[in-house]
Design an enzyme around this catalytic site. Structure first.
Site, PDB file in Angstrom:
ATOM      1  N   GLN A   1     -32.404  41.321  -6.268  1.00  0.00           N
ATOM      2  CA  GLN A   1     -31.688  41.887  -7.548  1.00  0.00           C
ATOM      3  C   GLN A   1     -32.351  42.663  -8.246  1.00  0.00           C
ATOM      4  OE1 GLN A   1     -29.573  37.610  -7.740  1.00  0.00           O
ATOM      5  NE2 GLN A   1     -29.077  38.727  -9.683  1.00  0.00           N
TER       6      GLN A   1
ATOM      7  N   ARG B   1     -25.888  32.541 -12.235  1.00  0.00           N
ATOM      8  CA  ARG B   1     -24.577  33.294 -13.272  1.00  0.00           C
ATOM      9  C   ARG B   1     -24.648  32.458 -14.387  1.00  0.00           C
ATOM     10  NH1 ARG B   1     -18.785  34.483 -10.454  1.00  0.00           N
ATOM     11  NH2 ARG B   1     -18.410  36.451 -11.726  1.00  0.00           N
ATOM     12  N   CYS B   2     -26.002  32.336 -15.196  1.00  0.00           N
ATOM     13  CA  CYS B   2     -26.013  31.549 -16.198  1.00  0.00           C
ATOM     14  C   CYS B   2     -26.559  32.192 -17.437  1.00  0.00           C
ATOM     15  CB  CYS B   2     -26.787  30.324 -15.937  1.00  0.00           C
ATOM     16  SG  CYS B   2     -28.442  30.517 -16.020  1.00  0.00           S
TER      17      CYS B   2
ATOM     18  N   GLU C   1     -21.038  36.738 -16.502  1.00  0.00           N
ATOM     19  CA  GLU C   1     -20.992  35.284 -16.334  1.00  0.00           C
ATOM     20  C   GLU C   1     -20.161  34.477 -17.313  1.00  0.00           C
ATOM     21  OE1 GLU C   1     -24.983  36.393 -17.497  1.00  0.00           O
ATOM     22  OE2 GLU C   1     -25.879  35.789 -15.514  1.00  0.00           O
TER      23      GLU C   1
END
Lengths: 291, 785
Positions: free
Chosen positions: B223, B370-371, B740
């Site tokens: 990513q 996703r935090c 998120e």
């Protein structure tokens, strides 16, 4: 995920298949739907030297009812065929209830009932259903065919009584003598998950009285559990709150669950109890409605 | 009069444009790492430890070497001769590449084989004989802290216990005073269990070292390709300009593909040693048991309350389980990430947080999934504590929140932990949600149902969260500041190519970035191609995670477009033969202020940039922008779930799920809704079924998709999506992060709803996942259950 090396054969007759199994000498596996076997191969939990793919053998993909009411399911009959079967929906409520609960739609398109019985996973749904129905498995070997009651066919987790050169070719549900009723309930964390606990109930009635009963338990022991005492408690009397309660108690006692990430042993036993009550109560309710 | 362009028609801001990348994805024409085949490519497989904690007595690789087709067998000992047995983590710890002394978690990389095909490599891994001496295993922070606990990181000098850090933030003394003055103290202990991002595509790389050019090209599931290039340059001591990282199509990331994993490093070394391309593709079990996980934090939370419902102070203590190596991939200077963003939407006078991190014999990581660096835990803890406090006070859930929200006119607002929020309308957001769910009506239904023995519950979760690291003052990775970039090249016919330093993993950048350019320049979105992920061609950027693409790279896209527009204005003035001051702009066109019919399009300006530029002007129409945001963006949201719990089985069903999200200006509403759907589904998964747990021996339960559950369409509830829109005050187009939000905000709504259904029986908490057996036993053991 890469399986170990294996030889692959796709015979066109049962005789050829049995021959191949014999030459395999215990290191051969039959491939039907492959929904349990292929993941095991990929994980290298299973490493057979030979795969005998029976999908090219004609005449095994049937399910039908004999004139006397016996139901026969061929070795290549898929779960999805049973899910859509009018034969089951009109005459075999326990199987009709279980069929749509088997794994997920993708598995149901390929997997087979007979293969599921052979795989003998304690969490397999069909083994409890067939146990409750008093079904049996027809095995074919070099010397011909023999019929084995499901309750004796499965000997332990992932173990069955087939000889190394025998193929399970058919599952049989004996013709009922009375009016059939029953159901299957399964608690799963998600569609396609193995059962946290499952209960199959099949009864036959003549007038008010129950003449035959079977209760099979899924996922609450080292193998499918035939809750014989629970079933006995129902036979010879009409269905009542009292008999339902007794059967549920006895079924819960017959369960041998273990605590794991799906739930505690106590919980699974409680679910067995709850499901026996729910299936039998629904039978009572629908009988009352019909009356 | 010329007709003004319709921005929606040209695919500008606010257009629910179909995703252009889906054209190839739905046809099976995506190009993922595993699709790439290079001439002479070899295949690598990793042997992983079956033990969670064991000393390695010996490793015998002779049988593996003897298998035909095996080209290389590597162990930690051999890595050590090249100083590569250990590597630095993004959290300033070290992590074993291949184990030398001992293994510290199940699934740890022990040896690797490179062979002609992956089957041979796998066979050879099985032929490696490792002699392990088992050691006592630690699977949670409590065990890690216990007297006499075995020391996991005996490789580190000066490490005498299993503590990674002991950290605090906030005002301890002031918070103590607030608690002394409180009428009531509400306490809650919670566990946010370990979960895994589980992108469908696992990690993998193809390292291709070319001796003749000295160039190393690595195709990699990352990513953040530029960060990897920097890390490889620093760790492998290769010159940065001779490293090219290409991140092709990614099959999901969710934070799992930010860290640098041993597999990448080993494949690079193997390619350098063998001078052939080496492909490593991780299998699902390898991904689930060894790569970046999320959460695994225990909370002790306390709220100091006045009896009228006002929150006077917050006290939090967290124990985080980091696994065997502290390898959180997060850019803040805060050890527990942005945990202290908790209570940002509430007007809390004072707060104090202590955070302890522990080593355990579990896979390393902690902030993936996703935090946004533990904002997920922060908001879950916050909204669970808020519900418990309202219950303790006997106050209505909604009313208690409303009483304590930061007011709409109170911005900028400094939170008690030091964040600066810049905008919000929390009360309105809550009202929109309550109306959609029919709050008062549901409360009546709930009471009616109770009389029939049925259990209904409603759960609210409201939060604002810091998304979009960074700004460069406070956020960096290995010293590299958290800005991002965009480069725009407009061709002579007015078509364009845009490259950014972000990297889409499914977010749809190829679609949305073009929409921002379209909004700024009036070039139809379909005329703009977007490219990301190749460090040789993309401008330097920090990648995509923490919902930072739109806040940072997206801002850079707007800014570079404005630079282009500024040059185009000069070209327009030249073409119109007027001075620049006499030229006005409307979407896609410059015109003469005094004669609006006289104008030139952006496309005509582009042609002029190559064919008719004024004297003294550089030809061409391209530029680059590096954007350093002044602040994080602060999206907010309200999630409300209603559920029915079966008291007999503990099974619960979601009746309704309402999500009100405010992410400011929406670039592509359809894609935003997709993000929210995904987040709500993940929230449902974590609250109902999903966890990675370990038995006493450190065996990972959840090492495949039979045990680690991803919800299917069958059990995923229906969602109702609503929005409010408070634009970000500092973002060039008013957008805020959203990737998120629903993952962060929704878990507490589901859990609060189930707790609400059984609270009258005396149940105060059930830890996630709320599996039916946990709900059932909570009811059984409750005082009135």
């Amino acid at each position: 995920m890469y399986p170990s090396r294996f030889r692959y054969e796709a015979p066109r007759s049962l005789d050829q298949a049995i021959d191949l199994l014999r030459t395999g000498g215990g290191e051969a596996k039959v491939l039907a739907g492959g929904q349990s076997l292929v993941p095991l191969l990929k994980l290298r939990f299973a490493a057979p030297e030979l795969l005998v793919d029976i999908n090219n053998i004609p005449g095994l993909d049937y399910h039908r009812v004999d004139p006397d009411g016996t139901i026969r399911i061929g070795a290549l009959c898929r779960h999805a065929d049973l899910e859509r079967s009018t034969v089951l929906s009109s005459g075999q409520p326990t199987m009709a209830a279980a069929a749509p609960l088997i794994a997920d739609p993708i598995v149901r398109n390929r997997g087979t009932l007979v293969g599921s019985l052979c795989h003998a996973d304690p969490q397999g749904d069909w083994a409890s259903v067939m146990t409750a129905l008093g079904g049996h498995v027809v095995a074919q070997g070099a010397d011909g065919r023999r019929s084995i009651p499901v309750a004796q066919f499965v000997t332990g987790p992932f173990q069955n009584v087939l000889a190394i050169d025998e193929i399970a070719v058919e599952a049989v549900v004996p013709a009922p003598k009375g009016t059939v009723a029953g159901g299957y309930l399964k608690l799963e964390r998600r569609v396609g998950d193995f059962a946290t606990a499952g209960v199959a109930v099949a009864i036959e009635t003549s007038g008010e009285l129950i003449t035959r009963a079977g209760i099979g338990l899924t996922g609450v022991g080292g193998a499918t559990i035939d809750a014989v005492d629970a079933a006995k408690a129902l036979v010879g009397r009409p269905l009542s709150a009292e008999s339902i309660g007794q059967a549920a108690d006895l079924a819960a006692q017959a369960a041998r669950p273990r605590t794991d990430h799906r739930g505690s042993a106590e919980y699974k036993r409680h679910i067995v109890h709850t499901f026996v009550v729910r299936i039998l109560s629904r039978i009572t309710e629908s009988a009352e409605r019909a009356a | 009069m010329t007709q003004a362009l319709d921005e929606i028609k040209i695919g500008g801001l606010g257009a629910s444009r179909k995703r252009v990348e889906d054209n190839r994805f739905v046809r099976g024409k995506g190009n993922y790492v595993d699709d790439i085949v290079l001439p002479g490519m070899l295949h690598m497989e990793i042997l992983r430890s079956p033990m969670a904690h064991a000393r390695i007595r010996s490793i015998d690789t002779s049988k593996a070497w003897a298998i035909p087709g095996v080209r290389l067998v590597l162990t930690g000992e051999m890595m050590a001769t090249r100083n590569l047995a250990w590597m630095p983590t993004l959290s300033y710890d070290t992590q074993a590449v291949l184990a030398t002394d001992k293994v510290r978690f199940q699934g740890q990389e022990v040896a690797c084989v490179v062979a002609d095909d992956p089957y041979i490599a796998k066979d050879a891994c099985e032929a490696i004989v490792v002699d392990y001496e088992p050691l006592p295993v630690i699977v949670n922070p409590r065990q890690a802290m216990a007297e006499g606990a075995p020391l996991i990181r005996d490789d580190k000098e000066n490490q005498h216990d299993n503590v990674v850090y002991d950290w605090e933030v906030g005002d301890r003394a002031g918070t103590d005073r607030a608690f002394e003055q409180a009428d009531l103290v509400s306490k809650l202990e919670l566990h946010y269990p370990r979960s895994h991002p589980s992108p469908l595509e696992c990690c993998g790389s193809i390292a291709d070292y070319d001796r003749s050019t000295s160039k190393l090209t690595v195709y990699m599931t990352t990513q953040a390709p530029h960060i990897v290039r920097a890390a490889v340059a620093l760790v492998a001591e290769l010159p940065e300009h001779m490293i090219r990282i290409i991140s092709p199509d990614l099959g999901g990331g969710f934070g799992n593909k930010v860290p640098v994993y041993p597999g990448y490093v080993i494949s690079i070394l193997a390619s350098i040693l063998l001078e052939q391309p080496v492909k490593w593709i991780e299998d699902k079990t390898g991904n689930l048991i060894s790569t970046g996980f999320g959460r695994d934090v225990y909370l002790r939370g306390e709220l100091a309350l006045r009896k009228d419902g006002k929150i006077l102070g917050v006290r939090m203590h967290t124990d985080a389980d980091h696994g065997a190596f502290f390898s959180d991939a997060q850019p803040s200077k805060f050890k527990i990430g942005l945990m202290h963003s908790a209570f940002a939407c509430y007007d809390v006078p004072t707060a104090h947080l202590t955070a302890r991190g522990m080593y355990t014999n579990k896979a390393p990581g902690g902030v993936a999934y996703r935090c946004s660096f533990r904002v997920t835990e922060a908001m879950f803890f916050q909204e669970r504590m808020v519900q418990a406090a309202a219950d303790d006070l006997g106050m209505d859930q909604a009313e208690f929140r409303r009483l304590n929200f930061v007011r709409d006119d109170d911005f900028p607002h400094r939170t008690p932990f030091g964040f600066l929020t810049d905008s919000g309308q929390y009360g309105k957001c809550l009202d929109v949600g309550l109306e959609a769910v029919g709050y008062q009506d549901f409360l009546r239904q709930k009471e009616e149902a109770k009389k029939e023995g049925r259990l209904l519950g409603i759960g609210i979760s409201v939060m604002t969260e810091p998304l979009g690291a960074g700004n460069s003052r406070e956020y960096d990775i290995l010293g590299i500041k958290m800005f991002d970039s965009a480069e725009l090249r407009v061709h002579m016919t007015g078509k364009a190519i845009l490259r950014t330093g972000a990297k889409s993993q499914g977010q749809g950048h190829e679609t949305t970035w073009a929409q921002i350019v379209s909004h700024e320049l009036g070039i139809p979105a379909e005329d703009i191609v977007v490219e990301e992920g190749d460090t040789d061609t993309a401008p330097f950027g920090m990648g995509t995670y923490a919902s930072r693409s739109t806040p940072v790279a997206g801002a850079a896209v707007a800014m570079v477009s404005r630079k282009i527009r500024a040059k185009a204005r000069k070209l327009a003035a030249h073409l119109l033969e007027v001075s620049e001051e006499d030229v006005e702009w409307e979407l896609g066109r410059f015109y003469l202020r005094s004669a609006p019919d006289r104008g030139v399009t952006i496309q005509e300006c582009a042609m002029a940039a190559y064919s008719n530029m004024p004297d003294g002007m550089e030809p061409g129409l391209e530029n680059v922008s590096y954007y350093d945001p002044p602040n994080l963006t602060w999206p907010f949201g309200c999630y409300i779930a209603t559920v029915e719990v079966d008291p007999e089985t503990g099974v619960w069903d979601v009746l309704n799920m309402v999500a009100v999200d405010d992410c400011g200006v929406r670039i592509n509403p359809m894609i935003v809704e997709g993000q929210i759907h995904g987040g709500l589904t993940e929230g449902f998964a974590k609250s109902s079924m999903q966890w990675i747990t370990f038995d006493e021996e450190g065996n990972c339960i959840g090492s495949n998709f039979m045990d680690y559950l991803i919800p299917t369409a069958w059990e995923t509830p229906r969602f109702e999506l609503l929005e409010t829109c408070v634009p970000s005050p500092h973002h060039p187009i008013g957008a805020k992060g959203v990737g998120e939000s629903a993952t962060v905000g929704s878990p507490a709504a589901y859990v609060n709803a189930v707790i609400d259904a059984v609270a009258h029986l005396g149940v105060r908490n059930i830890d996630m996942p709320l599996l039916p057996d946990r709900v059932w036993s909570a009811i059984q053991s409750a005082p009135s259950g």
